[in-house]
Structure formats: C-alpha cells, structure tokens
Design an enzyme around this catalytic site. Structure first.
Site, PDB file in Angstrom:
ATOM      1  N   ASN A   1      62.380 -73.422  13.093  1.00 48.13           N
ATOM      2  CA  ASN A   1      61.362 -74.257  13.739  1.00 48.13           C
ATOM      3  C   ASN A   1      60.198 -74.642  12.821  1.00 48.13           C
ATOM      4  O   ASN A   1      59.517 -75.638  13.070  1.00 48.13           O
ATOM      5  CB  ASN A   1      60.833 -73.501  14.975  1.00 48.13           C
ATOM      6  CG  ASN A   1      59.574 -74.112  15.510  1.00 48.13           C
ATOM      7  OD1 ASN A   1      59.603 -75.173  16.144  1.00 48.13           O
ATOM      8  ND2 ASN A   1      58.442 -73.481  15.251  1.00 48.13           N
TER       9      ASN A   1
ATOM     10  N   TYR B   1      58.410 -87.306   6.630  1.00 49.61           N
ATOM     11  CA  TYR B   1      58.642 -86.558   7.871  1.00 49.61           C
ATOM     12  C   TYR B   1      59.919 -87.023   8.586  1.00 49.61           C
ATOM     13  O   TYR B   1      60.827 -86.214   8.802  1.00 49.61           O
ATOM     14  CB  TYR B   1      57.402 -86.631   8.771  1.00 49.61           C
ATOM     15  CG  TYR B   1      57.525 -85.783  10.013  1.00 49.61           C
ATOM     16  CD1 TYR B   1      57.674 -84.401   9.925  1.00 49.61           C
ATOM     17  CD2 TYR B   1      57.510 -86.353  11.277  1.00 49.61           C
ATOM     18  CE1 TYR B   1      57.798 -83.619  11.059  1.00 49.61           C
ATOM     19  CE2 TYR B   1      57.634 -85.578  12.421  1.00 49.61           C
ATOM     20  CZ  TYR B   1      57.777 -84.217  12.304  1.00 49.61           C
ATOM     21  OH  TYR B   1      57.911 -83.436  13.447  1.00 49.61           O
TER      22      TYR B   1
ATOM     23  N   LYS C   1      63.576 -85.048   9.063  1.00 50.55           N
ATOM     24  CA  LYS C   1      64.178 -84.752  10.369  1.00 50.55           C
ATOM     25  C   LYS C   1      65.559 -85.416  10.524  1.00 50.55           C
ATOM     26  O   LYS C   1      66.424 -84.902  11.227  1.00 50.55           O
ATOM     27  CB  LYS C   1      63.230 -85.164  11.501  1.00 50.55           C
ATOM     28  CG  LYS C   1      61.930 -84.337  11.526  1.00 50.55           C
ATOM     29  CD  LYS C   1      62.175 -82.836  11.690  1.00 50.55           C
ATOM     30  CE  LYS C   1      60.879 -82.052  11.871  1.00 50.55           C
ATOM     31  NZ  LYS C   1      61.105 -80.613  12.034  1.00 50.55           N
TER      32      LYS C   1
HETATM   33  P1  NAD Z   1      52.306 -76.215  14.120  1.00 51.63           P
HETATM   34  O1  NAD Z   1      51.625 -76.784  12.940  1.00 51.63           O
HETATM   35  O2  NAD Z   1      51.507 -75.839  15.313  1.00 51.63           O
HETATM   36  O3  NAD Z   1      53.161 -74.945  13.685  1.00 51.63           O
HETATM   37  C1  NAD Z   1      53.938 -74.974  12.504  1.00 51.63           C
HETATM   38  C2  NAD Z   1      54.546 -73.624  12.243  1.00 51.63           C
HETATM   39  O4  NAD Z   1      55.198 -73.718  10.970  1.00 51.63           O
HETATM   40  C3  NAD Z   1      53.514 -72.514  12.140  1.00 51.63           C
HETATM   41  O5  NAD Z   1      53.993 -71.361  12.805  1.00 51.63           O
HETATM   42  C4  NAD Z   1      53.419 -72.231  10.638  1.00 51.63           C
HETATM   43  O6  NAD Z   1      53.240 -70.850  10.338  1.00 51.63           O
HETATM   44  C5  NAD Z   1      54.769 -72.666  10.136  1.00 51.63           C
HETATM   45  N1  NAD Z   1      54.638 -73.097   8.748  1.00 51.63           N
HETATM   46  C6  NAD Z   1      53.868 -74.111   8.267  1.00 51.63           C
HETATM   47  N2  NAD Z   1      53.965 -74.158   6.921  1.00 51.63           N
HETATM   48  C7  NAD Z   1      54.805 -73.135   6.562  1.00 51.63           C
HETATM   49  C8  NAD Z   1      55.299 -72.663   5.330  1.00 51.63           C
HETATM   50  N3  NAD Z   1      54.989 -73.239   4.171  1.00 51.63           N
HETATM   51  N4  NAD Z   1      56.145 -71.593   5.326  1.00 51.63           N
HETATM   52  C9  NAD Z   1      56.506 -71.011   6.487  1.00 51.63           C
HETATM   53  N5  NAD Z   1      56.071 -71.421   7.698  1.00 51.63           N
HETATM   54  C10 NAD Z   1      55.238 -72.461   7.724  1.00 51.63           C
HETATM   55  O7  NAD Z   1      53.426 -77.264  14.486  1.00 51.63           O
HETATM   56  P2  NAD Z   1      54.315 -77.501  15.796  1.00 51.63           P
HETATM   57  O8  NAD Z   1      53.885 -78.758  16.406  1.00 51.63           O
HETATM   58  O9  NAD Z   1      54.417 -76.281  16.617  1.00 51.63           O
HETATM   59  O10 NAD Z   1      55.713 -77.826  15.084  1.00 51.63           O
HETATM   60  C11 NAD Z   1      56.821 -76.963  15.131  1.00 51.63           C
HETATM   61  C12 NAD Z   1      58.056 -77.783  14.849  1.00 51.63           C
HETATM   62  O11 NAD Z   1      58.163 -78.805  15.842  1.00 51.63           O
HETATM   63  C13 NAD Z   1      58.049 -78.498  13.512  1.00 51.63           C
HETATM   64  O12 NAD Z   1      59.334 -78.438  12.933  1.00 51.63           O
HETATM   65  C14 NAD Z   1      57.694 -79.937  13.885  1.00 51.63           C
HETATM   66  O13 NAD Z   1      58.193 -80.859  12.950  1.00 51.63           O
HETATM   67  C15 NAD Z   1      58.396 -80.052  15.219  1.00 51.63           C
HETATM   68  N6  NAD Z   1      57.880 -81.127  16.082  1.00 51.63           N
HETATM   69  C16 NAD Z   1      56.622 -81.074  16.602  1.00 51.63           C
HETATM   70  C17 NAD Z   1      56.200 -82.101  17.413  1.00 51.63           C
HETATM   71  C18 NAD Z   1      54.858 -82.097  18.061  1.00 51.63           C
HETATM   72  O14 NAD Z   1      54.522 -83.080  18.719  1.00 51.63           O
HETATM   73  N7  NAD Z   1      54.064 -81.049  17.912  1.00 51.63           N
HETATM   74  C19 NAD Z   1      57.047 -83.174  17.703  1.00 51.63           C
HETATM   75  C20 NAD Z   1      58.309 -83.186  17.150  1.00 51.63           C
HETATM   76  C21 NAD Z   1      58.720 -82.148  16.342  1.00 51.63           C
END
Ligand code: NAD
Length: 247
Positions: A90, A155, A159
């Site tokens: 994730n 990005y 994906k």
């Molecule tokens: P967030 O920024 O709140 O959390 C990101 C997580 O990734 C954190 O737990 C962080 O510790 C970890 N992370 C970041 N950099 C890292 C690194 N270098 N090494 C290890 N871990 C690392 O983001 P989120 O919104 O919870 O996103 C989680 C996933 O969901 C991602 O893959 C994101 O692309 C995907 N996503 C999010 C959304 C959204 O709207 N929030 C939409 C589509 C997809």
C-alpha cells in the site's frame, strides 16, 4: 464481520491514511497485523494508535528499495509467525508537477516506492506463500491508473505499472493458489489528498456521481473483502472504489 483469526496480514505504508485504516479494519476482524512504515518514529506512533490488543500488531521499517533489507525483515517475521497470509502493498507517494518541472530524480523516486518496492516485497514473500500453497497479495493502485491525470505523470505511470504487476503476477501465481488483486481508490480523505491544491480537488469532487470523497474505511473494506474467502475465485482484478468518478 469476517474472521481472520490465525491469519497474518502485512501492510506497507501502514502508519497513516489508507494503510492505517486497513490495519484497524483487519485488527477488528481478528488478524495478526504487521505494519511497515518509512521510519521508527511514525511506526511507533501508529502502533500506539492501533495497539488495543497486546501483540496483535507489530511494526517494522525496512528500506523497501533494498531487497536484502526487505528479505531479512520478512525472514524474521516468518521465523516469529511462521507464515504471511496476506501481503498488502500500500505504501505510495503522489506527484502533481508539470513535466517541465519534474526532474528525473522526482520520476525515479516515485517509481522506486510505487513500483520497485512492490516488486521487492512480493519477491520476498512469495516463496513462503508457495510453500503453503496459499496466499493473497493486494496492491494499492489508483483511479489514475485507468484514466491518467493531467500533471505529475510519474504517479499515473507508476499506478499503470501496479496494474501490470497485479495482472501478470495473478496469472503467474494462480497455479500456486496465490491470488493477486488491486484496489484502485478514487479521491480519498487522507494527508495525500490534503496536500493537493484546492483548485485540483474541488473540480474533481464535482465529477463524482456519488457526490462525495471516499473514506479510508471505504477502501479498507474493499481490501478486507479481497483478502477473504468471499473473493476466493477473484484474481487479476483491479477493483475501482471511487464512487464512479471518471475524470
Ligand atoms: P499517505 O501519505 O497518508 O500514506 C502513505 C504511506 O506510505 C505512509 O504510511 C508512509 O509511511 C508510507 N511511505 C511513504 N513514503 C515511504 C517510503 N519511502 N518508504 C516506506 N513507506 C513510505 O497516503 P495515502 O493516501 O494513505 O496513500 C496510500 C496508498 O493509496 C498509496 O499507494 C496511494 O498512491 C494510494 N491512493 C491514495 C489515494 C487518495 O486519495 N488518498 C487515491 C488513490 C490511491
């Protein structure tokens, strides 16, 4: 409620946002949860939030881009718990710069975490799943993996690659009874979205037929379903959880 008693669920990026909610959801369904984060401090903080049942959740912070470090951590986990039943890749970062402002280092950084880290994690976990002839691997994709986005090209590119990994590994690993799927969230209420400019987000909400941004729980529930036996004949799918957003 689904019963994940005796199941070990490993979640990368489990310290906040969607990953933290996935961890909460699996804990509520009796799983042994392991979270990975980027540093000790954030992992500790997340464990404080999650640790309502002693020992039901632990955390580590290997460098996901260093295969040896990932493998050593996975081997330690396997020594302690004996098996990893569900791997949820994730962790991810986003981007929104125009191509002229994006450096090759920016592009590399995003591919490193969003794609290469999934490769490393999956390569490290698969041998133990093959040994058990069972396992579930779930990846966090995004709605932009279907439609692209008008900036931050790294990005959506990353994906699209997540979807490619998902569909190909599903076919490669199906004979070992390992299912591989992805959840493609729409716009979800997390820090990642909060950091995007208002002028990017507001017009997007207007295009969502369900009329709202998704919650981390909307996404966690999709992971829970795909990890469960209810999804035992589903593999190679990219499940869109986006309120029918199509932009
Ligand atoms: P967030 O920024 O709140 O959390 C990101 C997580 O990734 C954190 O737990 C962080 O510790 C970890 N992370 C970041 N950099 C890292 C690194 N270098 N090494 C290890 N871990 C690392 O983001 P989120 O919104 O919870 O996103 C989680 C996933 O969901 C991602 O893959 C994101 O692309 C995907 N996503 C999010 C959304 C959204 O709207 N929030 C939409 C589509 C997809």
């Amino acid at each position: 409620m689904l019963d994940f008693t005796d199941k070990v669920v490993l979640i990368t990026g489990g310290t906040r946002g969607i990953g933290l909610e996935i961890a909460k959801t699996f804990l509520e369904n009796n799983a042994q949860v392991i979270i990975f984060g980027s540093k000790e401090e954030t992992v500790k903080k997340a464990l404080e939030v999650l640790n309502e049942k002693e020992n039901s959740v632990v955390g580590f912070y290997p460098n996901l881009n260093n295969f040896e470090e990932v493998k050593n951590t996975i081997d330690n986990i396997l020594t302690i718990y004996g098996h990893i039943d569900v791997l949820i890749n994730n962790a991810g970062i986003s981007a929104n710069k125009k191509i002229e402002d994006t450096t090759s280092l920016d592009f590399e950084k995003i591919m490193n975490l969003n794609v290469n880290a999934i490769f490393n994690m999956t390569k490290a976990v698969v041998p133990s799943m093959k040994e058990k002839h069972a396992g579930v691997i779930l990846n966090t994709s995004s709605m932009v993996s279907i439609y692209g986005q008008p900036a931050g090209v790294g990005y959506p590119a990353s994906k699209f690659a997540v979807n490619g990994l998902t569909k190909s590994l599903a076919r490669e690993l199906a004979p070992s009874n390992i299912r591989v799927n992805a959840v493609a969230p729409g716009i979800i209420e997390t820090d990642m979205v909060a950091s995007l400019p208002k002028e990017t987000i507001e017009p997007l909400i207007k295009t969502i037929p369900l009329g709202r941004i998704g919650t981390p729980r909307d996404i966690a529930n999709a992971f829970l379903f795909l990890a469960s036996d209810l999804a035992s004949y589903i593999t190679g799918e990219i499940l869109q959880v986006d309120g029918a957003a199509r932009s």
